[in-house]
Each structure stands twice: as C-alpha cells, then as structure tokens.
Design an enzyme around this catalytic site. Structure first.
Site, mmCIF file in Angstrom:
data_model
loop_
_atom_site.group_PDB
_atom_site.id
_atom_site.type_symbol
_atom_site.label_atom_id
_atom_site.label_comp_id
_atom_site.label_asym_id
_atom_site.label_seq_id
_atom_site.Cartn_x
_atom_site.Cartn_y
_atom_site.Cartn_z
ATOM 1 N N LEU A 8 39.618 34.355 71.429
ATOM 2 C CA LEU A 8 38.934 34.348 72.012
ATOM 3 C C LEU A 8 38.617 34.661 70.812
ATOM 4 O O LEU A 8 39.055 35.512 69.594
ATOM 5 C CB LEU A 8 39.074 36.145 72.769
ATOM 6 C CG LEU A 8 40.542 35.225 73.710
ATOM 7 C CD1 LEU A 8 40.509 36.705 74.249
ATOM 8 C CD2 LEU A 8 40.363 34.672 75.100
ATOM 9 N N ARG A 15 30.808 46.751 64.559
ATOM 10 C CA ARG A 15 31.297 47.913 64.067
ATOM 11 C C ARG A 15 31.560 47.475 62.464
ATOM 12 O O ARG A 15 31.516 48.435 61.630
ATOM 13 C CB ARG A 15 32.709 48.904 64.041
ATOM 14 C CG ARG A 15 32.695 49.820 65.386
ATOM 15 C CD ARG A 15 33.927 50.095 66.329
ATOM 16 N NE ARG A 15 35.045 50.247 65.085
ATOM 17 C CZ ARG A 15 35.955 50.626 66.021
ATOM 18 N NH1 ARG A 15 36.977 50.345 66.459
ATOM 19 N NH2 ARG A 15 36.837 51.668 64.767
ATOM 20 N N LYS A 22 32.225 38.404 63.869
ATOM 21 C CA LYS A 22 33.337 38.774 63.167
ATOM 22 C C LYS A 22 34.616 38.326 62.762
ATOM 23 O O LYS A 22 35.322 38.551 61.521
ATOM 24 C CB LYS A 22 34.305 40.277 64.772
ATOM 25 C CG LYS A 22 34.969 40.394 63.837
ATOM 26 C CD LYS A 22 36.062 42.363 64.927
ATOM 27 C CE LYS A 22 35.452 40.977 66.310
ATOM 28 N NZ LYS A 22 36.607 41.919 66.986
ATOM 29 N N GLN A 73 31.302 31.132 76.167
ATOM 30 C CA GLN A 73 30.761 32.486 76.449
ATOM 31 C C GLN A 73 29.296 33.651 75.815
ATOM 32 O O GLN A 73 29.334 34.014 75.752
ATOM 33 C CB GLN A 73 31.717 33.827 76.463
ATOM 34 C CG GLN A 73 31.948 34.718 76.349
ATOM 35 C CD GLN A 73 33.296 36.038 76.834
ATOM 36 O OE1 GLN A 73 33.740 35.959 75.179
ATOM 37 N NE2 GLN A 73 33.387 37.166 77.707
ATOM 38 N N ASP A 103 40.540 37.081 65.779
ATOM 39 C CA ASP A 103 40.439 38.145 64.518
ATOM 40 C C ASP A 103 41.608 38.941 64.570
ATOM 41 O O ASP A 103 41.947 40.124 63.905
ATOM 42 C CB ASP A 103 39.022 39.970 65.295
ATOM 43 C CG ASP A 103 39.880 40.388 66.260
ATOM 44 O OD1 ASP A 103 40.684 39.744 67.063
ATOM 45 O OD2 ASP A 103 39.132 41.515 67.344
ATOM 46 N N ASN A 227 38.601 45.308 63.644
ATOM 47 C CA ASN A 227 37.155 45.539 64.476
ATOM 48 C C ASN A 227 36.321 46.257 63.586
ATOM 49 O O ASN A 227 35.012 46.848 63.798
ATOM 50 C CB ASN A 227 37.758 46.716 65.683
ATOM 51 C CG ASN A 227 38.247 45.943 66.932
ATOM 52 O OD1 ASN A 227 37.476 44.886 67.360
ATOM 53 N ND2 ASN A 227 39.054 46.454 67.511
ATOM 54 N N ARG A 332 33.361 23.555 35.772
ATOM 55 C CA ARG A 332 32.764 22.780 37.032
ATOM 56 C C ARG A 332 33.333 22.360 37.693
ATOM 57 O O ARG A 332 34.062 21.252 37.593
ATOM 58 C CB ARG A 332 31.937 23.353 36.631
ATOM 59 C CG ARG A 332 30.429 24.366 35.868
ATOM 60 C CD ARG A 332 29.142 24.191 35.217
ATOM 61 N NE ARG A 332 28.404 23.250 37.062
ATOM 62 C CZ ARG A 332 27.505 23.549 36.085
ATOM 63 N NH1 ARG A 332 26.858 23.460 34.606
ATOM 64 N NH2 ARG A 332 26.016 22.714 37.570
ATOM 65 N N TYR A 365 28.802 22.483 25.603
ATOM 66 C CA TYR A 365 29.107 21.845 26.950
ATOM 67 C C TYR A 365 28.060 20.505 27.227
ATOM 68 O O TYR A 365 27.573 19.558 26.368
ATOM 69 C CB TYR A 365 27.157 22.748 27.674
ATOM 70 C CG TYR A 365 26.743 21.517 28.512
ATOM 71 C CD1 TYR A 365 27.485 22.261 30.106
ATOM 72 C CD2 TYR A 365 26.142 21.154 29.055
ATOM 73 C CE1 TYR A 365 27.332 21.892 31.453
ATOM 74 C CE2 TYR A 365 25.756 20.315 30.049
ATOM 75 C CZ TYR A 365 26.333 20.027 31.184
ATOM 76 O OH TYR A 365 25.827 20.288 32.344
#
Length: 456
Positions: A8, A15, A22, A73, A103, A227, A332, A365
């Site tokens: 889900l 919140r 989330k 959904q 979550d 949450n 890098r 460099y």
C-alpha cells in the site's frame, strides 16, 4: 500456486508536510517503499504490486528498476478500498497474497518468511501480524474469542471502553487466500466514524463465514510506520543501529555507531575501521583492512583492500588497494584509481583513470584523463578538459613528472618517461623521454620600481 504481495503506497502523508509522497522519504539512504520492495523480493514473492495514488508518477520513477506492477487508487478511502483497487492484479491468481505498507520499512526478511510459513502450515485463510503494547493508544485492537481465536479487529476510534483496555494491536500486515479475499472484499462496508473501507473488517467477515484465522505476534519495532518527520527520524535511528550492529558482528570496527551512517546495501569486509561522521551510501563495497578517518562521504564506490581515506568525497568510483585519499579530495563519478596511489588534499578527479603508484598530492584538477603508472603531479596542475563547448581527453604515459602549476590543454598526449617544467602550458604532444618547457624566458628590468615611482 501463486505467491504475491500488495504494498500500500497511495497515501500522500499530510503530516509529513512535504511535496514528496510519504513512501519516497528515505531511511538510511533508501526510499521507504524500496526498503519494503527489497524485503519482499528476498522473501521469494513471485510478483509485487504497488497500490499507488498521490504522487503516482513520482512513485513509478523511484521504483522503475524494481520489476513491479501498479494498481491505481484515485481516492484514498481506506485500506480496504486500496486492496479493492488491486482486483485486476489478483483476479486470475490462485494462492496467497500478503499485504504490507510502503511506509513501514523495518519489517525483516526473516519475519516475512516466518509469517508466510505460519500461514501455510496453519491452514489459515487469513493471518495477521500483531504486537503487544503496554500503551496501545491509536492502534486497532485484536479482539479474541473464548477459544483465543481472532474474533475481529476494531480501530481505536471505534473501540468501546472495554476494547480500549486490550493491549494486543494490529500491525496492519496480512496474508490471505486470494479467492477468499476477493469474495470478502465485496462485503466490506464504510459504516464507521471515518466513512472508510477498512481491510480490518475482513477478519470479522471471514470469521462469520467460518474461515480459519491466524495471528502471529512479532516485535513491535518491526511494525513501526511513518506518518511524521519525528517518526521518520525514529525509524532511521532503529535501522541505522541494525545496520551498524550487523557490520560490527561481521568484524568491522565502528568507533561511534551513533555518528556513523551506512546504507542498507553497503558491504564492508572485516578489519576495516570506520571513524565517526562517515556517510557510506548506495551499493558501496569497502574491502578488508581499510581505515576511514572522520567525515567522508562514499557513494556507490568500490574501495579495495587497505585503503586509507580522510575527510573526502568519493562518488561512483573505484579506489585500488593500499591507496590513500585525502584529506579534502573530491573523486567524481567514473574515476578509477590504481593501487599504491596517493590522492592528496584539495585534489579533484573526474571521469579519469589513474595508474598504480601515481601521486597527485595537492591542489590539482584532473578531468577526462588517462594517467599511467608511477607518475607525479606537482602542486597546482590543471587538466584543461573543457573548451567552452565540449570535453576533451588528455593521455599521460607511465613515469611522467608534471611540474607545479602546469596546464595540460586537452586534447593532448604526454608520452612515457617525460618531464614537464613547472609553470608550463602544454598544448602539443610531448614525445617519450622529452623535457617540455612552455613558458616565456625571464626578463629582469633593472630599477623599474624606482623609475615608475612605485617604491614604498
């Protein structure tokens, strides 16, 4: 027999106060949803379906390499409604479906496997995970009958005074017989305080139909959902402790686990020492006997045996054995550094190959270059790889000595066994065995200061 899982992931998470869905907030460097997907994959589920809603496009992008499918959904009308949205995914399947939350990233592979085994060996049509809490405020209660079987689950806001005293809570993680689930979904109603379709109502529906229902209690820590940002930090702390403990048990010394941040997919071999402030992310591999002094960041890189790193950043690169990096080096992506090399302070290397035993000690460099073995770079060397429109390559052969304050203007080649005088700007090939000098002859103008009235 099919064995699949629904995750889900349709809620926005108001919140969290974030534009990011989330489930895409990260714990130990990885999105919560991807933590759950990875656990399910390790737990031998054949197919994984993500139920998405708010931020669906972002979720798809974040999970595009996970080999999952999606159900949409459009409205968030409860957990039961979310599962209803996956009917198309389930309709031709025959077997079991587990349901987890995107979550809740702390669920472990070991627990998931035990859960499925418990469900199958018990002959249950529905099984749920539970936990015992001394202070269960806010959680749905598990109501059992006189035979200690599961009678129903009651959401906290719908509990009676007696039901609020129950300490066994629902973990919101389930396993169902697929056909039984599909039939039961038709009977779920939204006649509750929130006017939502609760997946928890399935338990009472199945009990009334005479189906066998099981419940397996687990450590509450594994069930924690997120949450809010406060809960996110708590879950981060728990997972970080788990990860660090695993590495220490495998022979890694972590000086201060509370100040060391290691991603879940990182591999570290024995006898490596990690000092505080290190952040190791992605699919990094740290091999035996390395010393990571404080405050480095390493992302998806391979660090070979006996490497020493001090206060540096290494991104998507490879460091050879017995090499030292730092302090304050910046490596890098797409860089490969050989063994017994020295990359010193305030050195930046980008998309380059550095040979064995080569020393780049300070203030240099190197970009888009191929450097041989046993080379030495003097302070202030710059590989001038960009002409304003395109990047160009520089090739430096073995045993070359690059004097201080040299500019190598790409594309250019410096052959083996060459010397470049300090202060040179090299624009043409330096042949093997040559000394290149590319600077003006010094001229001293006598009494120039006094003649120009500049004497102080």
């Amino acid at each position: 027999m099919d064995k699949c899982v629904l995750i889900l992931a349709g809620g926005k998470g108001k919140r969290m106060k974030s534009d990011l869905p989330k489930v895409l907030h990260k714990v130990c460097g990885k999105e919560m949803l991807n933590h759950v997907i990875d656990v399910m994959r390790k737990s031998d589920f054949e197919s994984i379906n993500i139920i998405i809603g708010k931020g669906a496009d972002q979720v798809k992008i974040a999970t595009k390499e996970k080999n999952v499918t999606y159900s949409f959904q459009s409205e968030q009308l409860g957990t039961g409604h979310a599962v209803m949205c996956a009917k198309e995914f389930l309709k031709d399947k025959d077997g079991i479906v587990a349901i987890f939350a995107g979550d809740a990233p702390l669920i472990s592979e070991d627990t998931v496997k035990k859960f499925i085994k418990f469900h199958e060996q018990g002959g249950y049509k529905a099984t749920l995970l539970t936990s015992i809490l001394e202070h269960p405020d806010g959680y749905g209660r598990i109501i059992r009958n006189s035979q200690d079987g599961v009678e129903r689950i009651v959401e906290h806001k719908d509990c009676s005074a007696d039901e609020l005293k129950v300490k066994e809570v629902n973990a919101a993680m389930y396993c169902f017989d697929i056909k039984i689930l599909l039939n039961g979904l038709e009977k779920i109603k939204n006649d509750n305080a929130q006017k939502e379709y609760y997946l928890t109502d399935m338990i009472e529906i199945l009990r009334k139909a005479g189906e066998k229902i099981g419940a397996m209690a687990i450590d509450f820590e594994e069930t924690l959902g997120v949450n809010s940002r406060v809960q996110l930090s708590e879950v981060e702390r728990i997972m970080r402790n788990r990860i660090n403990k695993k590495h220490m048990e495998n022979g890694v010394t972590i000086i201060d686990p509370n100040c060391t941040y290691i991603g879940e997919d990182v591999q570290i071999e024995k006898d490596t020492i990690v000092y505080p402030g290190n952040v190791i992310e992605g699919n990094s591999i740290i091999k035996e006997g390395c010393i990571l002094y404080p405050n480095s960041r390493i992302v998806s890189s391979i660090i070979s045996e006996n490497v020493t790193i001090q206060s540096s950043v290494i991104l998507e690169s490879k460091i050879g054995s017995n090499t030292t990096v730092g302090p304050f080096a910046y490596i890098r992506p797409e860089t490969s550094i050989g063994s017994h090399a020295r990359i010193g302070d305030f050195v930046e290397i980008k998309k380059s190959k550095i040979g064995n035993n080569t020393k780049v000690s300070h203030l240099t460099y190197i970009g888009d270059a191929e450097v041989g073995k046993n080379c030495n770079f003097g302070c202030g060397t710059v590989v001038v790889n960009y002409d304003g429109k395109e990047k160009h390559k520089t090739i430096i052969g073995d045993n070359s000595f690059i004097g201080c304050n040299t500019n190598l203007v790409s594309p250019v080649e410096v052959e083996d066994n060459t010397y470049i005088a300090a202060g040179s700007t090299i624009t043409e090939k330096v042949p093997e065995g040559s000394l290149a000098i590319a600077r003006s002859r010094q001229v001293n103008k006598k009494d120039w200061v006094s003649k120009n009235n500049l004497k102080k």
